[in-house]
Design a protein around this motif. Structure first.
Motif, PDB file in Angstrom:
ATOM      1  N   GLU A  85      16.870  22.112 -28.181  1.00 56.28           N
ATOM      2  CA  GLU A  85      15.862  21.401 -28.962  1.00 56.28           C
ATOM      3  C   GLU A  85      14.665  21.037 -28.090  1.00 56.28           C
ATOM      4  O   GLU A  85      13.511  21.239 -28.481  1.00 56.28           O
ATOM      5  N   GLN A  86      14.940  20.542 -26.883  1.00 56.42           N
ATOM      6  CA  GLN A  86      13.858  20.169 -25.971  1.00 56.42           C
ATOM      7  C   GLN A  86      13.048  21.389 -25.556  1.00 56.42           C
ATOM      8  O   GLN A  86      11.817  21.337 -25.484  1.00 56.42           O
ATOM      9  N   GLN A  87      13.737  22.488 -25.274  1.00 61.14           N
ATOM     10  CA  GLN A  87      13.044  23.714 -24.888  1.00 61.14           C
ATOM     11  C   GLN A  87      12.181  24.232 -26.028  1.00 61.14           C
ATOM     12  O   GLN A  87      11.056  24.664 -25.815  1.00 61.14           O
ATOM     13  N   SER A 129       8.222  24.640 -25.830  1.00 63.45           N
ATOM     14  CA  SER A 129       7.613  25.944 -26.104  1.00 63.45           C
ATOM     15  C   SER A 129       6.566  25.827 -27.206  1.00 63.45           C
ATOM     16  O   SER A 129       5.500  26.440 -27.134  1.00 63.45           O
ATOM     17  N   SER A 130       6.877  25.050 -28.237  1.00 62.38           N
ATOM     18  CA  SER A 130       5.945  24.857 -29.337  1.00 62.38           C
ATOM     19  C   SER A 130       4.653  24.204 -28.847  1.00 62.38           C
ATOM     20  O   SER A 130       3.550  24.641 -29.206  1.00 62.38           O
ATOM     21  N   LEU A 161      -1.004  24.553 -27.130  1.00 63.47           N
ATOM     22  CA  LEU A 161      -2.017  24.375 -26.088  1.00 63.47           C
ATOM     23  C   LEU A 161      -2.711  25.700 -25.795  1.00 63.47           C
ATOM     24  O   LEU A 161      -3.942  25.755 -25.695  1.00 63.47           O
ATOM     25  N   ALA A 162      -1.946  26.767 -25.673  1.00 63.87           N
ATOM     26  CA  ALA A 162      -2.532  28.081 -25.396  1.00 63.87           C
ATOM     27  C   ALA A 162      -3.461  28.496 -26.530  1.00 63.87           C
ATOM     28  O   ALA A 162      -4.554  29.030 -26.284  1.00 63.87           O
TER      29      ALA A 162
END
Length: 171
Positions: free
Chosen positions: A70-72, A76-77, A82-83
């Motif tokens: 969940e944290q990963q 990633s989201s 941001l990207a």
């Protein structure tokens, strides 16, 4: 059985001693039975406690894996968002080429860890040498520090070790 009135005083004394010894032996057997029952209850309780601890540890590992995923996913989201925002503004930085991507670094423990987890079947037990053979059979000829990698996977809750040098996938 003889009547007490027919016995001499010495025979009566011996009879009383024998009866007392029989009663003492009966009490000793009863006490020993209670001790044996208590010892068995202790063994059963310890066994149940150990089972409960293993069950709790398994559940904690499962929850830890779910939390890490969940944290990963959250991370990633946010990194993707941001990207995307940087790209819209035209300030997106060119991704630096990592050592692994440039080919100057061998496949590290993460690659071996993934390969190990892909090779092992749930419910099966494997020795270190069997794991090494499976990895070599799938193209991972160089398996340095395999024991340390297995220990790492065990600490992460991805492997379990039912006995020394024997591993099985967790779950």
């Amino acid at each position: 059985m003889t009547h007490v009135e027919e016995l001499s005083s010495e025979e009566l004394f011996q009879y009383a001693q024998k009866k007392q010894e029989q009663e003492m032996e009966q009490k000793r057997r009863e006490a020993q039975d209670k001790i044996d029952e208590t010892r068995q209850a202790i063994r059963d309780l310890k066994k149940e406690h150990k089972r409960q601890q293993k069950e709790l540890a398994k559940e904690q590992r499962k929850q830890m894996r779910a939390l890490e995923k969940e944290q990963q996913d959250e991370l990633s989201s946010l990194e993707k968002r941001l990207a995307d925002q940087e790209e819209v503004l035209g300030i997106r930085k060119k991704a630096a080429k990592s050592k692994a991507a440039s080919g100057t670094r061998k496949q590290g423990p993460r690659g071996i860890s993934t390969a190990i987890m892909n090779e092992l079947q749930p419910g099966e037990e494997y020795t270190v040498s069997q794991i090494r053979e499976k990895l070599q059979g799938s193209g991972h000829e160089d398996t340095p520090h395999l024991s340390q990698t297995l220990s790492y996977l065990k600490r992460q809750g991805r492997l379990e070790s039912p006995s020394r040098g024997v591993y099985t996938p967790a779950g």
